[in-house]
Design a protein around this motif. Structure first.
Motif, PDB file in Angstrom:
ATOM      1  N   ILE A 124       7.426  -0.177  10.991  1.00  0.00           N
ATOM      2  CA  ILE A 124       8.209  -1.053  10.108  1.00  0.00           C
ATOM      3  C   ILE A 124       7.368  -2.250   9.674  1.00  0.00           C
ATOM      4  CG2 ILE A 124      10.207  -2.596  10.000  1.00  0.00           C
ATOM      5  CD1 ILE A 124      11.621  -0.570  11.896  1.00  0.00           C
ATOM      6  N   ALA A 125       6.642  -2.851  10.607  1.00  0.00           N
ATOM      7  CA  ALA A 125       5.790  -3.998  10.272  1.00  0.00           C
ATOM      8  C   ALA A 125       4.736  -3.608   9.245  1.00  0.00           C
ATOM      9  CB  ALA A 125       5.136  -4.542  11.542  1.00  0.00           C
ATOM     10  N   ALA A 126       4.137  -2.445   9.401  1.00  0.00           N
ATOM     11  CA  ALA A 126       3.130  -1.987   8.436  1.00  0.00           C
ATOM     12  C   ALA A 126       3.752  -1.783   7.062  1.00  0.00           C
ATOM     13  CB  ALA A 126       2.497  -0.679   8.931  1.00  0.00           C
ATOM     14  N   ARG A 127       4.957  -1.253   7.004  1.00  0.00           N
ATOM     15  CA  ARG A 127       5.635  -1.072   5.712  1.00  0.00           C
ATOM     16  C   ARG A 127       5.942  -2.418   5.059  1.00  0.00           C
ATOM     17  NH1 ARG A 127      10.258   3.304   5.348  1.00  0.00           N
ATOM     18  NH2 ARG A 127       8.943   4.685   4.141  1.00  0.00           N
ATOM     19  N   LEU A 128       6.373  -3.375   5.869  1.00  0.00           N
ATOM     20  CA  LEU A 128       6.670  -4.704   5.332  1.00  0.00           C
ATOM     21  C   LEU A 128       5.405  -5.373   4.795  1.00  0.00           C
ATOM     22  CD1 LEU A 128       9.217  -5.978   8.003  1.00  0.00           C
ATOM     23  CD2 LEU A 128       9.692  -5.469   5.591  1.00  0.00           C
ATOM     24  N   LEU A 129       4.297  -5.263   5.527  1.00  0.00           N
ATOM     25  CA  LEU A 129       3.033  -5.845   5.064  1.00  0.00           C
ATOM     26  C   LEU A 129       2.567  -5.198   3.763  1.00  0.00           C
ATOM     27  CD1 LEU A 129       1.053  -6.288   8.392  1.00  0.00           C
ATOM     28  CD2 LEU A 129       1.909  -8.082   6.875  1.00  0.00           C
ATOM     29  N   ARG A 130       2.687  -3.882   3.687  1.00  0.00           N
ATOM     30  CA  ARG A 130       2.302  -3.183   2.461  1.00  0.00           C
ATOM     31  C   ARG A 130       3.162  -3.613   1.287  1.00  0.00           C
ATOM     32  NH1 ARG A 130       1.234   1.982   4.961  1.00  0.00           N
ATOM     33  NH2 ARG A 130       3.457   2.304   4.829  1.00  0.00           N
ATOM     34  N   ALA A 131       4.455  -3.788   1.526  1.00  0.00           N
ATOM     35  CA  ALA A 131       5.367  -4.202   0.458  1.00  0.00           C
ATOM     36  C   ALA A 131       5.039  -5.610  -0.013  1.00  0.00           C
ATOM     37  CB  ALA A 131       6.803  -4.117   0.949  1.00  0.00           C
ATOM     38  N   ARG A 132       4.673  -6.494   0.908  1.00  0.00           N
ATOM     39  CA  ARG A 132       4.320  -7.869   0.515  1.00  0.00           C
ATOM     40  C   ARG A 132       3.020  -7.915  -0.258  1.00  0.00           C
ATOM     41  NH1 ARG A 132       6.055 -10.908   6.005  1.00  0.00           N
ATOM     42  NH2 ARG A 132       8.285 -10.945   5.547  1.00  0.00           N
ATOM     43  N   ARG A 133       2.074  -7.060   0.084  1.00  0.00           N
ATOM     44  CA  ARG A 133       0.787  -7.035  -0.628  1.00  0.00           C
ATOM     45  C   ARG A 133       0.957  -6.539  -2.066  1.00  0.00           C
ATOM     46  NH1 ARG A 133      -2.819  -4.358   4.055  1.00  0.00           N
ATOM     47  NH2 ARG A 133      -2.933  -6.171   5.387  1.00  0.00           N
ATOM     48  N   ARG A 134       1.918  -5.674  -2.269  1.00  0.00           N
ATOM     49  CA  ARG A 134       2.151  -5.141  -3.622  1.00  0.00           C
ATOM     50  C   ARG A 134       2.730  -6.173  -4.559  1.00  0.00           C
ATOM     51  NH1 ARG A 134       4.746   0.486  -1.662  1.00  0.00           N
ATOM     52  NH2 ARG A 134       2.826   1.469  -1.021  1.00  0.00           N
ATOM     53  N   ARG A 135       3.393  -7.175  -3.992  1.00  0.00           N
ATOM     54  CA  ARG A 135       4.023  -8.196  -4.845  1.00  0.00           C
ATOM     55  C   ARG A 135       3.048  -9.124  -5.396  1.00  0.00           C
ATOM     56  NH1 ARG A 135       9.055 -10.033  -1.133  1.00  0.00           N
ATOM     57  NH2 ARG A 135       9.757  -7.975  -0.665  1.00  0.00           N
TER      58      ARG A 135
END
Length: 134
Positions: free
Chosen positions: A123-134
């Motif tokens: 979950i943490a990795a998904r959240l980090l990836r989502a923040r980097r895309r923004r």
């Protein structure tokens, strides 16, 4: 690949049917009762629990974490189902302490904790990836 997996499944099914037909006739009634109980337990216990859990996950878990939470719950359920007979000592014989030589409750707790940690890391990795895309 689909055909190969289908052929393997049919071969295993045929082996199972052969095992049932090859069994002594006095065991057939017990096997039929077991199959009926397993079918009823699956349809009236397992399926409703899975559907209720899926509804709760869909309602209360954010969309980005649903996949990992579902996978973690599936792994935790499988681990628990496999380990539970050992944890409760089903089949333990008093005069044979070596039949269950491990601390299975502690082992299950460690595996469930590891599953929770892997789920949280996912979950943490998904959240980090989502923040980097923004």
């Amino acid at each position: 690949m689909r055909w190969l997996l289908g052929a393997a499944g049919l071969a295993l099914l045929g082996y199972g049917v052969y095992g049932w037909l090859d069994a002594p006739t006095h065991e057939l009634a017990g096997r039929l009762v077991f199959a009926a109980v397993a079918l009823v337990a699956h349809d009236f216990v397992v399926v409703p629990l899975v559907l209720a859990t899926a509804a709760l996950v869909t309602r209360f878990v954010p969309e980005i974490a649903r996949g990992p939470v579902r996978a973690g719950l599936a792994v935790a359920a499988a681990l628990t189902v496999v380990a539970l007979p050992f944890v409760i000592g089903a089949g333990r014989i008093a005069d044979n302490p070596s039949a269950f030589p491990q601390h299975y409750g502690r082992g299950l707790a460690v595996l469930l904790a590891a599953t929770a940690l892997v789920t949280a890391a996912w979950i943490a990795a998904r959240l980090l990836r989502a923040r980097r895309r923004r």
